[in-house]
Enzyme design. Structure first.
Site, PDB file in Angstrom:
ATOM      1  N   HIS A 160      -9.125  -2.573   2.467  1.00  0.00           N
ATOM      2  CA  HIS A 160      -9.378  -1.763   3.674  1.00  0.00           C
ATOM      3  C   HIS A 160     -10.209  -0.535   3.284  1.00  0.00           C
ATOM      4  O   HIS A 160      -9.757   0.603   3.423  1.00  0.00           O
ATOM      5  CB  HIS A 160      -8.027  -1.356   4.251  1.00  0.00           C
ATOM      6  CG  HIS A 160      -8.046  -0.789   5.630  1.00  0.00           C
ATOM      7  ND1 HIS A 160      -8.928   0.185   6.041  1.00  0.00           N
ATOM      8  CD2 HIS A 160      -7.259  -1.057   6.715  1.00  0.00           C
ATOM      9  CE1 HIS A 160      -8.680   0.506   7.293  1.00  0.00           C
ATOM     10  NE2 HIS A 160      -7.670  -0.241   7.732  1.00  0.00           N
ATOM     11  N   ASP A 203     -13.298  -1.464  16.396  1.00  0.00           N
ATOM     12  CA  ASP A 203     -12.237  -2.168  15.668  1.00  0.00           C
ATOM     13  C   ASP A 203     -12.478  -3.661  15.886  1.00  0.00           C
ATOM     14  O   ASP A 203     -12.051  -4.231  16.893  1.00  0.00           O
ATOM     15  CB  ASP A 203     -10.860  -1.739  16.180  1.00  0.00           C
ATOM     16  CG  ASP A 203      -9.728  -2.223  15.277  1.00  0.00           C
ATOM     17  OD1 ASP A 203     -10.005  -2.960  14.305  1.00  0.00           O
ATOM     18  OD2 ASP A 203      -8.570  -1.849  15.536  1.00  0.00           O
ATOM     19  N   GLU A 212     -14.297  -3.927   5.737  1.00  0.00           N
ATOM     20  CA  GLU A 212     -13.211  -4.501   4.947  1.00  0.00           C
ATOM     21  C   GLU A 212     -13.486  -5.965   4.606  1.00  0.00           C
ATOM     22  O   GLU A 212     -13.797  -6.764   5.484  1.00  0.00           O
ATOM     23  CB  GLU A 212     -11.896  -4.388   5.721  1.00  0.00           C
ATOM     24  CG  GLU A 212     -11.612  -2.974   6.198  1.00  0.00           C
ATOM     25  CD  GLU A 212     -10.491  -2.913   7.216  1.00  0.00           C
ATOM     26  OE1 GLU A 212      -9.525  -3.699   7.059  1.00  0.00           O
ATOM     27  OE2 GLU A 212     -10.583  -2.098   8.150  1.00  0.00           O
ATOM     28  N   ARG A 215       0.818  -1.218   0.000  1.00  0.00           N
ATOM     29  CA  ARG A 215       0.000   0.000   0.000  1.00  0.00           C
ATOM     30  C   ARG A 215       0.851   1.268   0.000  1.00  0.00           C
ATOM     31  O   ARG A 215       0.313   2.376   0.105  1.00  0.00           O
ATOM     32  CB  ARG A 215      -0.975   0.007   1.183  1.00  0.00           C
ATOM     33  CG  ARG A 215      -0.308   0.004   2.551  1.00  0.00           C
ATOM     34  CD  ARG A 215      -1.328  -0.071   3.660  1.00  0.00           C
ATOM     35  NE  ARG A 215      -0.675   0.042   4.968  1.00  0.00           N
ATOM     36  CZ  ARG A 215      -1.193   0.702   5.991  1.00  0.00           C
ATOM     37  NH1 ARG A 215      -2.343   1.324   5.876  1.00  0.00           N
ATOM     38  NH2 ARG A 215      -0.549   0.748   7.138  1.00  0.00           N
TER      39      ARG A 215
END
Length: 303
Positions: free
Chosen positions: A170, A214, A273, A100
């Site tokens: 993501h 999360d 995601e 990334r």
């Protein structure tokens, strides 16, 4: 990368054009009758997707995002590969892998009439990647732009190599007001709560975001739908090759601490995601491949 040369080699008149983007990064603009997108060759990242006649972007990209070599871009569709989360071997390598924050190669472009455009980006192992992760691979990202956005992340083992992979698209979805967002499709699903020492819990009802979230959801079945009342739309997520979904929103404190987010940006996005993570590890055998697929479609009229 030379924009003129990219257009000569891969541009398609009225459909696919290479332009200079933020930070001087080369971008790919895809346009057709059903939708349009902006793709950054750096990071292999979709930064914008608009279905035709849709007033709002599918993607959130921070106004403070970094556009610098070696930095990841905050927003769009970052690719986490060949590991998701912290370095699995504890060697101090960067979280979420090493693809990334590097330039990808444009492999090919295609246009099907005026209703679909396809861009394929790729990476192969090199001396640099093998110093980080000692495996022979080819990684392809096929991005198809039409009335939906389809992404296929293809991992191929080369030279008889075998390796495990965890990975994720993501994706940062733009929302009108996080307080009015409901995520459907994860009811009753077991998840790892990374905000609570990794304790395993079960999702009671729909997912709402009213604090830092999360979570790694395990054994995900079927579609996931983001209902966004403020923007009067649904985002429908279909995936293949994945048993895991990650839901993330940093909430106020972490958003304020991040240099590439504004203090109140947490109100404007949610990450859902498509992933192989936690217990969902992909084993890529000799001269074989695996595919992680996500399809995103906007539907109007939530109410």
């Amino acid at each position: 990368m030379n924009i003129e040369q990219l257009n000569n080699n891969h541009g398609i008149v009225d459909h696919i054009k290479f332009i200079e983007g933020a930070g001087g990064f080369p971008y790919i603009r895809v346009d057709n009758a059903k939708g349009s997108a902006i793709i950054s060759i750096y990071a292999g990242q979709v930064l914008s997707f608009h279905p035709a006649n849709e007033p709002h972007n599918l993607m959130f990209v921070s106004e403070r995002a970094y556009y610098q070599p070696g930095k990841s871009i905050k927003g769009g569709t970052p690719v986490c590969w060949p590991w998701f989360g912290p370095d699995p071997e504890g060697k101090g390598r960067p979280a979420h892998g090493f693809v990334r924050n590097r330039f990808w190669e444009v492999m090919r472009t295609e246009a099907s009439g005026n209703e679909e455009g396809k861009v394929t980006l790729g990476l192969r192992d090199s001396a640099e990647t093998k110093a980080i992760w000692p495996h022979s691979f080819e990684l392809l990202l096929e991005i198809t732009v039409s009335d939906s956005l389809n992404m296929e992340l293809i991992t191929r083992s080369l030279n008889g190599d075998t390796f495990p992979v965890t990975q994720a698209l993501h994706t940062y979805f733009k929302v009108g007001d996080i307080a009015q967002v409901v995520i459907l499709g994860l009811e009753g699903t077991e998840y790892v709560d990374k905000t609570d020492k990794g304790h395993v819990k079960s999702q009671a009802g729909a997912v709402v975001i009213d604090k830092e979230v999360d979570r790694i959801y395990r054994n995900v079945q079927g579609e996931i739908v983001i209902e966004d009342a403020e923007l009067d739309r649904r985002i429908r997520i279909k995936s293949k090759g994945s048993k895991t979904a990650v839901v993330w929103n940093p909430w106020a404190k972490i958003s304020a601490e991040m240099g590439d987010l504004k203090d109140d940006d947490y109100k404007c996005f949610v990450c859902v995601e498509t992933a192989n993570a936690d217990q969902d590890v992909v084993q890529v055998g000799p001269d074989s491949e695996s595919r992680l697929v996500a399809n995103y479609r906007i539907e109007r009229n939530v109410s």
